[in-house]
Design an enzyme around this catalytic site. Structure first.
Site, PDB file in Angstrom:
ATOM      1  N   TYR A 115     -18.864   4.909 -24.599  1.00 12.79           N
ATOM      2  CA  TYR A 115     -17.515   4.330 -24.607  1.00 12.79           C
ATOM      3  C   TYR A 115     -17.266   3.389 -25.781  1.00 12.79           C
ATOM      4  CZ  TYR A 115     -20.347   1.081 -21.795  1.00 12.79           C
ATOM      5  OH  TYR A 115     -21.367   0.277 -21.331  1.00 12.79           O
ATOM      6  N   LYS A 116     -18.278   3.158 -26.620  1.00 14.90           N
ATOM      7  CA  LYS A 116     -18.089   2.304 -27.792  1.00 14.90           C
ATOM      8  C   LYS A 116     -17.642   3.175 -28.962  1.00 14.90           C
ATOM      9  CE  LYS A 116     -21.761  -0.816 -26.179  1.00 14.90           C
ATOM     10  NZ  LYS A 116     -20.943  -1.871 -25.595  1.00 14.90           N
ATOM     11  N   ASP A 175     -32.630   1.600 -27.499  1.00 11.03           N
ATOM     12  CA  ASP A 175     -31.263   1.447 -26.999  1.00 11.03           C
ATOM     13  C   ASP A 175     -30.328   1.676 -28.182  1.00 11.03           C
ATOM     14  OD1 ASP A 175     -28.721   0.441 -26.342  1.00 11.03           O
ATOM     15  OD2 ASP A 175     -29.548  -0.983 -24.910  1.00 11.03           O
ATOM     16  N   ARG A 177     -17.116 -12.053 -32.353  1.00  5.61           N
ATOM     17  CA  ARG A 177     -17.696 -10.775 -32.758  1.00  5.61           C
ATOM     18  C   ARG A 177     -16.590  -9.812 -33.172  1.00  5.61           C
ATOM     19  NH1 ARG A 177     -21.436  -7.069 -28.834  1.00  5.61           N
ATOM     20  NH2 ARG A 177     -19.381  -6.688 -27.943  1.00  5.61           N
ATOM     21  N   PHE A 236     -30.210  -6.661 -25.129  1.00  6.95           N
ATOM     22  CA  PHE A 236     -29.018  -6.665 -24.282  1.00  6.95           C
ATOM     23  C   PHE A 236     -29.416  -7.016 -22.851  1.00  6.95           C
ATOM     24  CE2 PHE A 236     -25.489  -4.898 -21.854  1.00  6.95           C
ATOM     25  CZ  PHE A 236     -24.426  -5.447 -22.555  1.00  6.95           C
TER      26      PHE A 236
END
Length: 404
Positions: free
Chosen positions: A229-230, A204, A376, A127
């Site tokens: 928050y995912k 991660d 995605r 990322f």
């Protein structure tokens, strides 16, 4: 005839969907791996907090509960989602800040004990924030980045890591689930390879926590960072978390020495003395409101069970791949086909996907776009139905025809 209806009827987790705000609408939400829907109970929880805890207790709330919330809620997160024993997880700051604190602490410790270890190993499709932070720390500390070249439709393999690590490796930074392709790393094996080379590993977990089972203690992981928050549905900008294995806590010096990590925060003395245990990795005043919001989702994850959530996730992504194979012949799969090697999202490749994504958003079908040419589809297991997947893939097929 719909193929989704019998799948929804047989889904043991289907009833959880009604507990999310907006899930009853016709909108197709394919972005749960970027920002999860709010849990309906969160509104009442936040209202009660404002009225009773904040409004009623005022400054007394710090002494009564808020000071300990980062580690208490961290322990809950560790138990429910991370496979981490108490005393190793804390919540607060952003993912970027946690990455800086733990990468910097790790490399400083390793280099102190073995000055020849001057390399951070990281892959080219990690990322962006992870890469940027690693680049900054390498420049700051006079270290070198050793890059593992990976395909954007895959991730780091055991063979690639064996080739990259060695006597100069200080730290390996890896994603458990690749943000672009959803490649699910073999975390136990990769951790073992790094340890055999004498290096530490930071994981991660941003795209796996709350969707894919994690076993940090079982992997013998050193460090981990993730957002909430995912798949943890804490809301926009909700605080991140950090994990430091208990065997390392006393040896690491975290570089952002704030008053909340002091052994006695209210001493207000002239020098810094780190707190014992995980609390030493906390820096500033904890974001209490953000932690209040994520508690509702943690309760749902515990109620459903992370293994059942993973089973639903595999079923949803497999169904999306099946529909893409049959209805989108011009599209190629840019994620692993084997669900055992895939996290909670699927990426479909076509040169027109940027335009397709823009058109879908206009029609209340919300996927993500990631270069090169990747649409995605993030499927949050507790809030997503098979019917939603079917309607979304039909919309993708229509948009592709219209943009040809």
């Amino acid at each position: 005839m719909s193929t989704a209806a019998p799948l929804d009827a047989a889904d043991p987790l289907a009833h959880f969907r009604e507990r999310f705000v907006g899930a009853e609408s016709d909108l197709v939400y394919f972005d749960g791996n970027s920002l999860g829907r709010p849990v309906a109970a969160t509104a009442g929880r936040l209202g009660a907090f404002v009225r009773d805890d904040w409004g009623g207790r005022l400054i007394r709330g710090w002494d009564e509960q808020w000071m300990e919330l980062p580690t208490r809620l961290g322990d809950d997160l560790g138990r429910i989602c991370l496979g981490a024993a108490p005393g190793q997880t804390a919540i607060g700051d952003s993912t970027t800040v946690w990455l800086y604190k733990l990468i910097r602490a790790a490399v400083d410790h390793v280099v102190r004990t073995d000055p020849a270890r001057t390399e951070i190993v990281i892959d080219t499709d990690n990322f962006p924030t992870d890469r940027y932070v690693a680049e900054g720390i390498a420049a700051e500390r006079g270290l070198t980045l050793r890059w593992i070249e990976v395909e954007t439709s895959a991730g780091v393999t055991a063979d690639q890591l064996r080739e990259a690590v060695g006597e100069r490796t200080a730290l390996v930074v890896l994603c458990h689930v690749a943000y672009r392709a959803a490649w699910l790393a073999d975390a136990p094996e990769l951790t073992r390879i790094a340890h055999d080379a004498g290096a530490l590993v930071l994981w991660d977990l941003c795209h796996s926590a709350g969707s894919v089972p994690v076993a940090l203690d079982g992997w013998d992981a050193d460090l981990a960072v993730g957002c909430t928050y995912k798949y943890l549905n804490g809301g926009p900008g909700s605080p991140a978390f950090g994990y430091v294995n208990a065997r390392l806590q006393a040896d690491l010096t975290q570089p952002i020495q704030g008053w909340m990590g002091h052994a006695d925060p209210f001493l207000m003395g002239p020098g810094y003395a780190p707190a014992k245990g995980m609390r030493r990795f906390i820096s500033g005043t904890p974001p209490i409101l953000g932690m209040v919001a994520m508690q509702s989702m943690l309760e749902l994850v515990e109620e459903a069970g992370i293994e059942a959530i993973r089973a639903k996730s595999v079923a949803l992504t497999s169904y999306a791949v099946e529909l893409a194979d049959t209805t989108l012949p011009a599209v190629t799969l840019a994620s692993p086909r084997d669900p055992a090697q895939r996290g909670g999202h699927v990426t479909l490749h076509h040169d027109r996907m940027r335009a397709v994504t823009a058109r879908l958003w206009e029609r209340d079908v919300i996927p993500d776009y990631r270069d090169p040419g990747g649409l995605r589809i993030g499927l949050s297991p507790l809030s997503t139905s098979f019917d939603e997947v079917e309607r979304g893939l039909e919309a993708v097929a229509t948009a592709l025809r219209e943009t040809s």
